[in-house]
Design a protein around this motif. Structure first.
Motif, PDB file in Angstrom:
ATOM      1  N   ALA A 138       0.837  -1.211   0.000  1.00 24.80           N
ATOM      2  CA  ALA A 138       0.000   0.000   0.000  1.00 24.80           C
ATOM      3  C   ALA A 138       0.869   1.257   0.000  1.00 24.80           C
ATOM      4  CB  ALA A 138      -0.929   0.000   1.207  1.00 24.80           C
ATOM      5  N   ALA A 139       1.935   1.255   0.785  1.00 28.11           N
ATOM      6  CA  ALA A 139       2.828   2.419   0.831  1.00 28.11           C
ATOM      7  C   ALA A 139       3.488   2.638  -0.525  1.00 28.11           C
ATOM      8  CB  ALA A 139       3.879   2.224   1.916  1.00 28.11           C
ATOM      9  N   LYS A 140       3.915   1.552  -1.157  1.00 27.04           N
ATOM     10  CA  LYS A 140       4.551   1.646  -2.477  1.00 27.04           C
ATOM     11  C   LYS A 140       3.572   2.226  -3.496  1.00 27.04           C
ATOM     12  CE  LYS A 140       7.032  -1.303  -5.747  1.00 27.04           C
ATOM     13  NZ  LYS A 140       7.462  -2.695  -5.993  1.00 27.04           N
ATOM     14  N   GLU A 141       2.342   1.719  -3.495  1.00 26.83           N
ATOM     15  CA  GLU A 141       1.321   2.203  -4.422  1.00 26.83           C
ATOM     16  C   GLU A 141       0.990   3.669  -4.144  1.00 26.83           C
ATOM     17  OE1 GLU A 141      -3.126   0.813  -5.876  1.00 26.83           O
ATOM     18  OE2 GLU A 141      -1.840  -0.643  -4.843  1.00 26.83           O
ATOM     19  N   HIS A 142       0.928   4.039  -2.889  1.00 26.75           N
ATOM     20  CA  HIS A 142       0.634   5.432  -2.507  1.00 26.75           C
ATOM     21  C   HIS A 142       1.748   6.366  -2.997  1.00 26.75           C
ATOM     22  CE1 HIS A 142      -1.181   8.661  -0.233  1.00 26.75           C
ATOM     23  NE2 HIS A 142      -0.007   8.903   0.355  1.00 26.75           N
ATOM     24  N   LEU A 143       3.006   5.933  -2.855  1.00 26.65           N
ATOM     25  CA  LEU A 143       4.136   6.744  -3.303  1.00 26.65           C
ATOM     26  C   LEU A 143       4.189   6.873  -4.830  1.00 26.65           C
ATOM     27  CD1 LEU A 143       6.934   5.530  -0.854  1.00 26.65           C
ATOM     28  CD2 LEU A 143       5.770   7.755  -0.871  1.00 26.65           C
ATOM     29  N   ARG A 144       3.610   5.936  -5.535  1.00 27.39           N
ATOM     30  CA  ARG A 144       3.560   5.987  -7.000  1.00 27.39           C
ATOM     31  C   ARG A 144       2.431   6.883  -7.502  1.00 27.39           C
ATOM     32  NH1 ARG A 144       4.807  -0.244  -8.731  1.00 27.39           N
ATOM     33  NH2 ARG A 144       7.044  -0.133  -8.352  1.00 27.39           N
ATOM     34  N   GLY A 145       1.704   7.469  -6.554  1.00 31.28           N
ATOM     35  CA  GLY A 145       0.693   8.447  -6.937  1.00 31.28           C
ATOM     36  C   GLY A 145      -0.723   7.923  -7.055  1.00 31.28           C
ATOM     37  N   SER A 146      -1.062   6.885  -6.347  1.00 33.62           N
ATOM     38  CA  SER A 146      -2.425   6.362  -6.390  1.00 33.62           C
ATOM     39  C   SER A 146      -3.401   7.448  -5.948  1.00 33.62           C
ATOM     40  CB  SER A 146      -2.558   5.164  -5.458  1.00 33.62           C
ATOM     41  OG  SER A 146      -3.906   4.773  -5.348  1.00 33.62           O
ATOM     42  N   PRO A 147      -4.562   7.526  -6.616  1.00 29.24           N
ATOM     43  CA  PRO A 147      -5.567   8.524  -6.210  1.00 29.24           C
ATOM     44  C   PRO A 147      -6.229   8.180  -4.866  1.00 29.24           C
ATOM     45  CG  PRO A 147      -6.433   7.154  -7.980  1.00 29.24           C
ATOM     46  CD  PRO A 147      -4.993   6.762  -7.794  1.00 29.24           C
ATOM     47  N   LEU A 148      -6.073   6.926  -4.410  1.00 23.47           N
ATOM     48  CA  LEU A 148      -6.668   6.515  -3.135  1.00 23.47           C
ATOM     49  C   LEU A 148      -5.759   6.920  -1.981  1.00 23.47           C
ATOM     50  CD1 LEU A 148      -7.851   2.920  -4.090  1.00 23.47           C
ATOM     51  CD2 LEU A 148      -9.260   4.977  -3.897  1.00 23.47           C
ATOM     52  N   SER A 149      -6.377   7.166  -0.837  1.00 26.84           N
ATOM     53  CA  SER A 149      -5.581   7.481   0.362  1.00 26.84           C
ATOM     54  C   SER A 149      -4.837   6.230   0.820  1.00 26.84           C
ATOM     55  CB  SER A 149      -6.503   7.977   1.478  1.00 26.84           C
ATOM     56  OG  SER A 149      -7.290   6.908   1.961  1.00 26.84           O
ATOM     57  N   LEU A 150      -3.821   6.445   1.598  1.00 25.85           N
ATOM     58  CA  LEU A 150      -3.056   5.313   2.133  1.00 25.85           C
ATOM     59  C   LEU A 150      -3.965   4.398   2.947  1.00 25.85           C
ATOM     60  CD1 LEU A 150      -0.346   3.894   2.446  1.00 25.85           C
ATOM     61  CD2 LEU A 150       0.155   5.393   4.376  1.00 25.85           C
ATOM     62  N   ASP A 151      -4.856   4.984   3.760  1.00 26.14           N
ATOM     63  CA  ASP A 151      -5.794   4.176   4.554  1.00 26.14           C
ATOM     64  C   ASP A 151      -6.640   3.275   3.664  1.00 26.14           C
ATOM     65  OD1 ASP A 151      -4.801   5.551   6.691  1.00 26.14           O
ATOM     66  OD2 ASP A 151      -6.664   6.578   7.209  1.00 26.14           O
ATOM     67  N   ALA A 152      -7.162   3.841   2.584  1.00 22.85           N
ATOM     68  CA  ALA A 152      -8.013   3.066   1.674  1.00 22.85           C
ATOM     69  C   ALA A 152      -7.213   1.949   1.008  1.00 22.85           C
ATOM     70  CB  ALA A 152      -8.634   3.976   0.627  1.00 22.85           C
ATOM     71  N   LEU A 153      -5.978   2.251   0.615  1.00 26.17           N
ATOM     72  CA  LEU A 153      -5.131   1.223   0.000  1.00 26.17           C
ATOM     73  C   LEU A 153      -4.860   0.069   0.971  1.00 26.17           C
ATOM     74  CD1 LEU A 153      -2.586   3.527  -1.858  1.00 26.17           C
ATOM     75  CD2 LEU A 153      -4.282   2.022  -2.922  1.00 26.17           C
ATOM     76  N   VAL A 154      -4.591   0.400   2.220  1.00 25.33           N
ATOM     77  CA  VAL A 154      -4.336  -0.639   3.227  1.00 25.33           C
ATOM     78  C   VAL A 154      -5.595  -1.472   3.448  1.00 25.33           C
ATOM     79  CG1 VAL A 154      -3.811  -1.062   5.662  1.00 25.33           C
ATOM     80  CG2 VAL A 154      -2.439   0.574   4.360  1.00 25.33           C
ATOM     81  N   ARG A 155      -6.750  -0.804   3.590  1.00 25.01           N
ATOM     82  CA  ARG A 155      -8.001  -1.550   3.822  1.00 25.01           C
ATOM     83  C   ARG A 155      -8.313  -2.482   2.655  1.00 25.01           C
ATOM     84  NH1 ARG A 155      -9.567   3.358   5.962  1.00 25.01           N
ATOM     85  NH2 ARG A 155     -10.687   3.942   4.068  1.00 25.01           N
TER      86      ARG A 155
END
Length: 160
Positions: free
Chosen positions: A20-37
């Motif tokens: 989730a952190a990797k995806e968030h750093l790549r610019g995912s439109p979702l929040s980190l919380d949403a990616l983790v969930r």
């Protein structure tokens, strides 16, 4: 202190967090919380986390049931027998030792040592008792040196 989720921390939770952190750093439109969930939900399904946790919890309860209290009463035995018992159990009164949590393996080993020494020394008496759900009244009993004692059930009452 650990909780039950710690059983899957290294295999599920930490990898999900890093993905989730990797995806968030790549610019995912979702929040980190949403990616983790979302990642956790997917991992819980694919890794069958809930059934695995249920199996592990059941195994923990089975281990808890396998560990039982044991009481040993000795009379006129060699000091080394009492010394051995004092090394693995608590002497709560003269010639009365107990352990509140003893596994079946340790209980069997203590019994083997006591029997071998008792046979070699040939004096005194030893009575051991523990919870044994397969035995009559739930009592496991081992007697050395006294006339053999057996439990019997008469009209729902246990007698020796």
């Amino acid at each position: 202190m650990l909780d039950i989720a710690d059983l899957v921390r290294t295999t599920v939770t930490i990898p999900v967090a890093f993905r989730a952190a990797k995806e968030h750093l790549r610019g995912s439109p979702l929040s980190l919380d949403a990616l983790v969930r979302r990642g956790a939900a997917a991992a819980f399904r694919t890794e069958r986390v809930i059934p695995t946790l249920i199996k592990r919890i059941k195994a923990l309860f089975q281990m808890a049931l396998a560990v039982t209290m044991m009481v040993i009463v000795t009379r006129d035995v060699a000091p080394r027998l009492r010394g051995f018992l004092a090394s693995v159990m608590l002497e709560i009164a003269p010639s009365v030792t107990t352990s509140p949590r003893l596994s079946a393996g340790v209980r069997d080993r203590v019994s083997e040592v006591m029997e071998a020494w008792f046979d070699a020394l040939g004096s005194g008496s030893i009575v051991m008792t523990w919870r044994d759900l397969q035995a009559l009244g739930g009592h496991g009993i081992r007697v050395m040196g006294l006339p053999a004692q057996r439990l019997a059930e008469i009209d729902g009452t246990l007698v020796v």
